[in-house]
Design an enzyme around this catalytic site. Structure first.
Site, mmCIF file in Angstrom:
data_model
loop_
_atom_site.group_PDB
_atom_site.id
_atom_site.type_symbol
_atom_site.label_atom_id
_atom_site.label_comp_id
_atom_site.label_asym_id
_atom_site.label_seq_id
_atom_site.Cartn_x
_atom_site.Cartn_y
_atom_site.Cartn_z
ATOM 1 C CE LYS A 1 -4.325 -1.833 1.713
ATOM 2 N NZ LYS A 1 -5.369 -1.866 2.722
ATOM 3 C CE LYS B 1 -6.163 -8.021 -2.369
ATOM 4 N NZ LYS B 1 -6.191 -7.403 -1.047
ATOM 5 C CE LYS C 1 -13.244 -2.729 -0.339
ATOM 6 N NZ LYS C 1 -13.853 -3.612 0.580
HETATM 7 P P1 TYM Z 1 -11.059 -5.699 3.096
HETATM 8 O O1 TYM Z 1 -12.185 -4.737 3.185
HETATM 9 O O2 TYM Z 1 -9.906 -5.370 2.231
HETATM 10 O O3 TYM Z 1 -11.592 -7.123 2.633
HETATM 11 C C1 TYM Z 1 -12.646 -7.780 3.325
HETATM 12 C C2 TYM Z 1 -12.373 -9.278 3.344
HETATM 13 O O4 TYM Z 1 -12.274 -9.786 2.005
HETATM 14 C C3 TYM Z 1 -11.064 -10.532 1.873
HETATM 15 N N1 TYM Z 1 -10.578 -10.359 0.497
HETATM 16 C C4 TYM Z 1 -10.408 -11.369 -0.372
HETATM 17 N N2 TYM Z 1 -10.590 -12.689 -0.265
HETATM 18 C C5 TYM Z 1 -10.315 -13.452 -1.363
HETATM 19 N N3 TYM Z 1 -9.879 -12.938 -2.540
HETATM 20 C C6 TYM Z 1 -9.685 -11.616 -2.682
HETATM 21 N N4 TYM Z 1 -9.265 -11.109 -3.838
HETATM 22 C C7 TYM Z 1 -9.948 -10.758 -1.575
HETATM 23 N N5 TYM Z 1 -9.871 -9.410 -1.369
HETATM 24 C C8 TYM Z 1 -10.242 -9.206 -0.100
HETATM 25 C C9 TYM Z 1 -10.124 -9.923 2.891
HETATM 26 O O5 TYM Z 1 -9.106 -10.840 3.232
HETATM 27 C C10 TYM Z 1 -11.067 -9.653 4.050
HETATM 28 O O6 TYM Z 1 -11.257 -10.817 4.814
HETATM 29 N N6 TYM Z 1 -8.286 -5.138 7.209
HETATM 30 C C11 TYM Z 1 -9.478 -5.752 6.683
HETATM 31 C C12 TYM Z 1 -10.737 -5.399 7.465
HETATM 32 C C13 TYM Z 1 -10.612 -5.702 8.923
HETATM 33 C C14 TYM Z 1 -10.605 -6.990 9.508
HETATM 34 C C15 TYM Z 1 -10.489 -6.747 10.920
HETATM 35 C C16 TYM Z 1 -10.712 -8.289 8.990
HETATM 36 C C17 TYM Z 1 -10.511 -4.772 9.897
HETATM 37 N N7 TYM Z 1 -10.444 -5.402 11.121
HETATM 38 C C18 TYM Z 1 -10.435 -7.817 11.792
HETATM 39 C C19 TYM Z 1 -10.650 -9.338 9.891
HETATM 40 C C20 TYM Z 1 -10.513 -9.097 11.280
HETATM 41 C C21 TYM Z 1 -9.655 -5.315 5.238
HETATM 42 O O7 TYM Z 1 -9.124 -4.342 4.817
HETATM 43 O O8 TYM Z 1 -10.539 -6.073 4.558
#
Ligand code: TYM
Length: 348
Positions: A129, A211, A214
């Site tokens: 990032k 990956k 969004k």
């Molecule tokens: P975020 O918003 O980027 O993504 C949400 C969830 O989707 C999963 N994910 C994917 N899984 C498979 N293939 C992909 N291409 C893909 N892109 C995203 C992410 O692994 C995530 O599970 N930091 C986290 C949000 C968060 C969180 C937490 C998650 C904040 N606190 C505590 C778990 C526990 C995030 O940015 O997710």
């Protein structure tokens, strides 16, 4: 139910069955993609029956990137509506907004005093990032500590998430163990990641070596859960495959990343394993695979969209869900925070 690994529903405590706690979250930084859905959100509703489930809208994480103040609440309500459209039931699960619970930032500061600079510097997501980014703020760097606080506040046993979060969850475990050891206590549960067998890293459609995300500038790389039927068809039809002659539909991430990605999507959404799919497609064309993926993706997304548009207009109802979720979350969060403060010697 998706093909989940590390799946365990209950813990036996002195002959008594105890429900385990599940925590997960997503950032309100845009409508979730098919990757978010397959990687994690899709499994959340199945957990509700057997776990104490807590699902958060991580708006504090989202502000590590500049957000439009007029859109942040809207995006959060969009995300909440997606959660509900994926059958997460607010009567069973606790659904809340991260910024509504001050315990997250309070614990985050405390835990930052138990986390080392070198540990954060190693985080792959921070490195990614930071690339081509002028806004490398401290929040972006300390992001995994806020994530650890989210998880540890709720005495979480299991965290369903995609593979990109694995390193952050490992760090959460390390912090929990370290804190427990320093104070010779069991203040925190040590959480475990739950990932799906083949969908934990769904790749970008036009560039299957990276990956699906969004925030990708190329919209053809991801399918948003609110994309129109035409655009889903177009994006999957244009997904990168390869030029093997005759075409070979086989799972091989190194030599055939595009085909492997389509097989993973299909496997997760149909519940059929990859070997079964390879046999089915053995004498078929890439076009046949794509048509099957289109059909399956549309089946899932149309169901979500139908619910989404009826839920999203009920703003008062959505706000009420967040208010009551925050109240439910408060009890557990306060309890953990008090234990932490006591252990450190801070007085409430
Ligand atoms: P975020 O918003 O980027 O993504 C949400 C969830 O989707 C999963 N994910 C994917 N899984 C498979 N293939 C992909 N291409 C893909 N892109 C995203 C992410 O692994 C995530 O599970 N930091 C986290 C949000 C968060 C969180 C937490 C998650 C904040 N606190 C505590 C778990 C526990 C995030 O940015 O997710």
């Amino acid at each position: 139910m998706p093909n989940l690994i590390f799946y365990q529903k209950i813990k036996i405590n002195k002959g008594e069955y105890v429900k385990l706690n599940i925590f997960s979250a997503a950032q309100p930084s845009g409508i979730p993609t098919l990757g978010n859905y397959i990687g994690t959100i899709r499994s959340w509703n199945a957990f509700q029956k057997n776990y104490n489930s807590i699902y958060c809208i991580a708006d504090l994480h989202a502000i590590t990137k500049r957000q439009n103040p007029k859109l942040l609440l809207k995006n959060s309500l969009d995300l909440l509506s997606i959660y509900l459209s994926c059958d997460i039931d607010p009567k069973i699960s606790t659904i809340f907004m991260q910024s509504h619970r001050p315990e997250h930032t309070q614990l985050s500061w405390m835990l930052s005093c138990y986390t080392y600079f070198g540990e954060l510097k190693r985080m792959v997501q921070f490195k990614e990032k930071s690339k081509n980014n002028k806004n490398i703020n401290i929040g972006l760097f300390s992001y995994p500590i806020l994530m650890a606080s989210d998880i540890l506040l709720y005495q979480t046993h299991k965290v369903p998430a995609g593979l990109d979060q694995a390193q952050h969850i490992e760090l959460s475990k390390l912090i929990a163990k370290r804190f427990n050891k320093i104070y010779n206590s069991n203040i925190f549960n040590v959480p475990e990641l739950i990932i799906t067998q083949s969908g934990s890293r769904i790749m970008a459609l036009s560039n299957p070596k990276k990956k699906m995300s969004k925030s990708d500038k190329n919209k053809n790389n991801f399918i948003s859960l609110l994309d129109s039927e035409e655009s889903i068809i177009r994006k999957i039809k244009n997904a990168q495959t390869d030029s093997d002659q005759p075409p070979v539909i086989k799972y091989d991430v190194i030599k055939k990343p595009g085909i492997s990605n389509l097989l993973c999507i299909l496997s997760e959404l149909t519940g059929k394993n990859i070997i079964e799919l390879e046999t089915y497609f053995s004498n078929k064309l890439y076009r046949d695979l794509k048509l099957e993926v289109i059909h399956t993706v549309l089946e899932h997304i149309k169901k979500i969209q139908k619910k989404y548009f009826s839920i999203r207009s009920k703003e008062k109802y959505l706000i009420e869900i967040l208010q009551s979720g925050s109240e439910k979350a408060k009890k557990i969060a306060n309890n953990t925070l008090s234990k932490v403060k006591n252990a450190i010697g801070l007085h409430s």
